[in-house]
Write a protein that holds these residues in place. Sequence first.
Motif, short mmCIF file in Angstrom:
data_model
loop_
_atom_site.label_atom_id
_atom_site.label_comp_id
_atom_site.label_asym_id
_atom_site.label_seq_id
_atom_site.Cartn_x
_atom_site.Cartn_y
_atom_site.Cartn_z
N GLU A 301 43.15 48.95 49.29
CA GLU A 301 43.94 48.81 48.07
C GLU A 301 44.25 47.35 47.77
O GLU A 301 44.19 46.89 46.62
N GLU A 302 44.57 46.58 48.82
CA GLU A 302 44.85 45.16 48.64
C GLU A 302 43.61 44.43 48.14
O GLU A 302 43.70 43.57 47.25
N ALA A 303 42.44 44.75 48.71
CA ALA A 303 41.20 44.09 48.28
C ALA A 303 40.89 44.40 46.82
O ALA A 303 40.49 43.53 46.04
N GLN A 304 41.10 45.66 46.43
CA GLN A 304 40.85 46.04 45.04
C GLN A 304 41.81 45.33 44.09
O GLN A 304 41.42 44.89 43.01
N ALA A 305 43.07 45.17 44.52
CA ALA A 305 44.04 44.47 43.68
C ALA A 305 43.67 42.99 43.52
O ALA A 305 44.01 42.37 42.50
N ASN A 306 42.96 42.44 44.50
CA ASN A 306 42.54 41.04 44.43
C ASN A 306 41.19 40.86 43.74
O ASN A 306 40.60 39.77 43.78
N GLY A 307 40.68 41.93 43.13
CA GLY A 307 39.43 41.84 42.38
C GLY A 307 38.18 42.03 43.19
O GLY A 307 37.07 41.76 42.70
N GLN A 308 38.29 42.51 44.43
CA GLN A 308 37.12 42.76 45.26
C GLN A 308 36.77 44.24 45.26
O GLN A 308 37.64 45.09 45.02
#
Length: 534
Positions: A301-308
């Motif tokens: 979820e953190e990676a997706q929030a950072n655009g990854q």
Amino acid sequence: MARSSGRSAVAAAAYRAGCVLVDERTGLVHDYTKKGGVISAEIIAPDGGSAERSALWNAAESAEKRKDSRTAREWIVAIPAELDAGQRRELAVSFGAQLASRYGVAVDVAIHEPDREGDNRNHHAHVLTTTRRVSRGAAGELVMGDKASIELSDKKRRELGLGPAADEVKAIRQLWEQTANRALERAGSGERIDARSLKDQGLDREATTHLGPVASEMERRGRISDRGDGNRQVAVNNEQRQELSAQIIDLKTERERRAKISPEAQQSDPLDIFRDGLDKAHAAGDGIDMQIAKRRFELAEEAQANGQNPKHIYSQINTQAQADVISGLYKANEVHRATARKAMGAEGKGHSEGVAERDQQAMPAADLVKAWDGRKVELVRDYRQRAQRLESRINQQIRGISTKRWNADVKHSAKRPAEPTGLFAAFKRSSYETALDAWKATATRIKAWKVAREKDLHKRLERVRGYLTPSGGLAERDAERKLQKERPELAARLPQARDEIKRENEAKKQALLAQKRERQALQKGRPGRGGQGL
């Protein structure tokens, strides 16, 4: 192959040819006659003739005077598996002859069969070349001349109107590509090799790293090396890439299938794979696996929030999640105690430790043992990696001392005073004996130079190797001690937890045996011990 790294052209030639050679410069005997896997070895001179191996490489060594001289250059080539034994030899010899003609050097070509632990198609050749041009003497022997053009510095090459030495390396790669492809064509094979890098070829695949002599020897002895670990990880990564690409190899069929699906359905959520893993962990009910799956989902979820795209970095997320959970199991009690002290002051110390102790007591035995063993594996790996690096540095120091001592001894031996002769020999005897005594005293000091330091290094080396034994040795012992200091609460409960797991396993075993006896009794017509037969 440079002397500064402690390497010798004579030793390299003996190893690659699987023979015995005497290094006349050092007096060392390099015997590799028991080495297996050498199919053929032959020497090629620029004039198309041959030479005696010992004479050639001892001449190459004696031609170099500097302590950091490069005495040989090696090219390692993988021979296509589509060729038979005769074609493999013809290809390797042809490539060596072209190198000899191109640079005017002597070439030693040794063909090796695949390693027993490796790919059985990996026939390869070690092509060892002199760094100097060679010519024939009056007696037909090879005589060393000036440095070959590939060995010159870029500054010297510019003065001669040549490009940088890196261009020569690219040219040799292209030469091997052309020579190998001609051999494949003559053999009737449709396969071809490409000298370009994987990136230039447009291939989505990582390249492995050449192990080198130190790492290769470590791997053969069953020891783990950093380069070996890197290559094993590259193999795993490439296998994953191949599996993913195989799923969409038929692009036309994939496009047709997608065309039939609504645009809304095509937008798959990258987090789905992490949700599936979390659901499976919940279903299995495994404490640590559930924590890892939960942490993995949080990182995704953190990676997706950072655009990854989390799916593209699944391996990194999974590794990080495992590390976070394992380290968290050991730091949880410290966090509880620190938070309690901060909120309650000194009076809360006893309560905080009581809470932490209850948390430890509440941890299932299987989770406690798994956490302990997982952390121990990490510590053992760290100890072994540090020991490997230290072993390499100590070996380098030992080689440096022995090389300097030997070079000083050789130079000093040449300065031995000449014994007086002739008519006035008796008058010169006194000064000769004084000079000889001084020479002997210096020789003694040279032989004793850093001997104590060398012995100390050998002792340290033995201790370091105690961490590299296959059974674990000192690495296992120190990891256990460090864990007991880090987590005394876990260490106190560990024997009880192991006994509990042992009892559970024994109970399961007895239950399985009881079920087996019941099935056997039913097959014989006896439902149970107290039942009546049919």
